[in-house]
Design an enzyme around this catalytic site. Sequence first.
Site, short mmCIF file in Angstrom:
data_model
loop_
_atom_site.label_atom_id
_atom_site.label_comp_id
_atom_site.label_asym_id
_atom_site.label_seq_id
_atom_site.Cartn_x
_atom_site.Cartn_y
_atom_site.Cartn_z
N THR A 14 0.82 -1.21 0.00
CA THR A 14 0.00 0.00 0.00
C THR A 14 0.85 1.26 0.00
O THR A 14 0.51 2.25 -0.66
CB THR A 14 -0.93 0.01 1.24
OG1 THR A 14 -1.83 -1.09 1.15
CG2 THR A 14 -1.72 1.30 1.32
N SER A 54 1.09 -7.30 -0.85
CA SER A 54 1.67 -8.32 0.04
C SER A 54 0.86 -9.60 0.08
O SER A 54 1.37 -10.64 0.54
CB SER A 54 1.86 -7.77 1.46
OG SER A 54 0.63 -7.65 2.13
N THR A 85 1.05 -4.44 4.32
CA THR A 85 0.74 -4.75 5.72
C THR A 85 0.11 -6.12 5.91
O THR A 85 0.26 -6.72 6.97
CB THR A 85 -0.19 -3.69 6.33
OG1 THR A 85 -1.42 -3.64 5.57
CG2 THR A 85 0.47 -2.32 6.33
N ASP A 86 -0.60 -6.64 4.92
CA ASP A 86 -1.41 -7.84 5.15
C ASP A 86 -0.59 -9.06 5.54
O ASP A 86 -1.03 -9.88 6.35
CB ASP A 86 -2.27 -8.16 3.92
CG ASP A 86 -3.45 -7.20 3.78
OD1 ASP A 86 -3.73 -6.46 4.75
OD2 ASP A 86 -4.08 -7.19 2.71
#
EC number: 3.5.1.1
Length: 332
Positions: A14, A54, A85-86
């Site tokens: 992101t 990710s 972030t995931d």
Amino acid sequence: MAEKRLLLLTTGGTIASEASDSGLVPRESGQSLVQRLEKLPYDIDVKDILQLDSSNIQPEEWQLIATEIYDNMDKYDGIVLSHGTDTMSYTASMLSFMIQNVKVPVVLTGSQVPINVVLSDAPDNLRLAFVAAATCEPAIYLAFDRKVMLGCRTVKVRTINFDAFESVNLPPIATVTSDGLVFNKTISLPKRNKKCQLKTNLETQVSLVKLFPGFDPNLLFAMVDAGCKGIVIEAYGLGGMNYIRRNLVAAIGKLIDQGIPVITSSQCLYERSDLTRYEVGRLALLEGAISAHDMTSESAITKLMWGLGQGMDVHQIARLFETDLVGEVTLE
């Protein structure tokens, strides 16, 4: 004093995304990320190694990232890895096992909002990551929302809020206050008493199962028949699991006898699993279930993948999970 030499490795996520007709897509280069920050007191090099959401970061990408870090450790004082972030906590945990005794601080970071958005959290997170890479002790960290956390203890707990990650069963290594980056002096990281080695072999045929009332143990055997070499089960509370009607405990015993390691963790985010407390846990322990103690599920599954990748059998895996390699577990 000479400026610290830092390296930014970018993988997309992101933080580097731009709007497109199909949604947010990683497009910004690492150089563009750095240029959006005010000048930092470091000598920063940039290398773009991936450009992925990710959700598409998988074991092959972990191996690539670990190799890049290992190959550049001797050239820099610290390394920052920008990442979506995931799956960032999975990557942080796996890197911790792949590059034990890392020579420099390696700090993962990302953002909930792309850096090209006016109110993005990306600039603060990226600045924090550079500061952490320049000042922390050598280890794998995750820096997010004014916290620097040991990577193998992190979990993503929020999808939208900026406070997306928490450090589970270990306080943050450092936090940002009006005094700057303040370190928690009560935390002692594992001693770096061995040479740093790159060990990227993995066994990807593993499974992470969340137990629920009515779960059919035969599904575990179906996984093994399909090629699964190890299983992490998120059990109830301290590690309890059913043995009436659907006898999961007996199934675990049969799998252990077949040489399939079965790790039991807790569905509860905080505190530990303890198979010795209740009958439903003790019976599983007697069948050979291996406790994850207070490890996160992200750390448990990556540790299992890594251990099997090193050629460990079920007994060696059991010993591995009774060993604190990089601060991932609290053993009593």
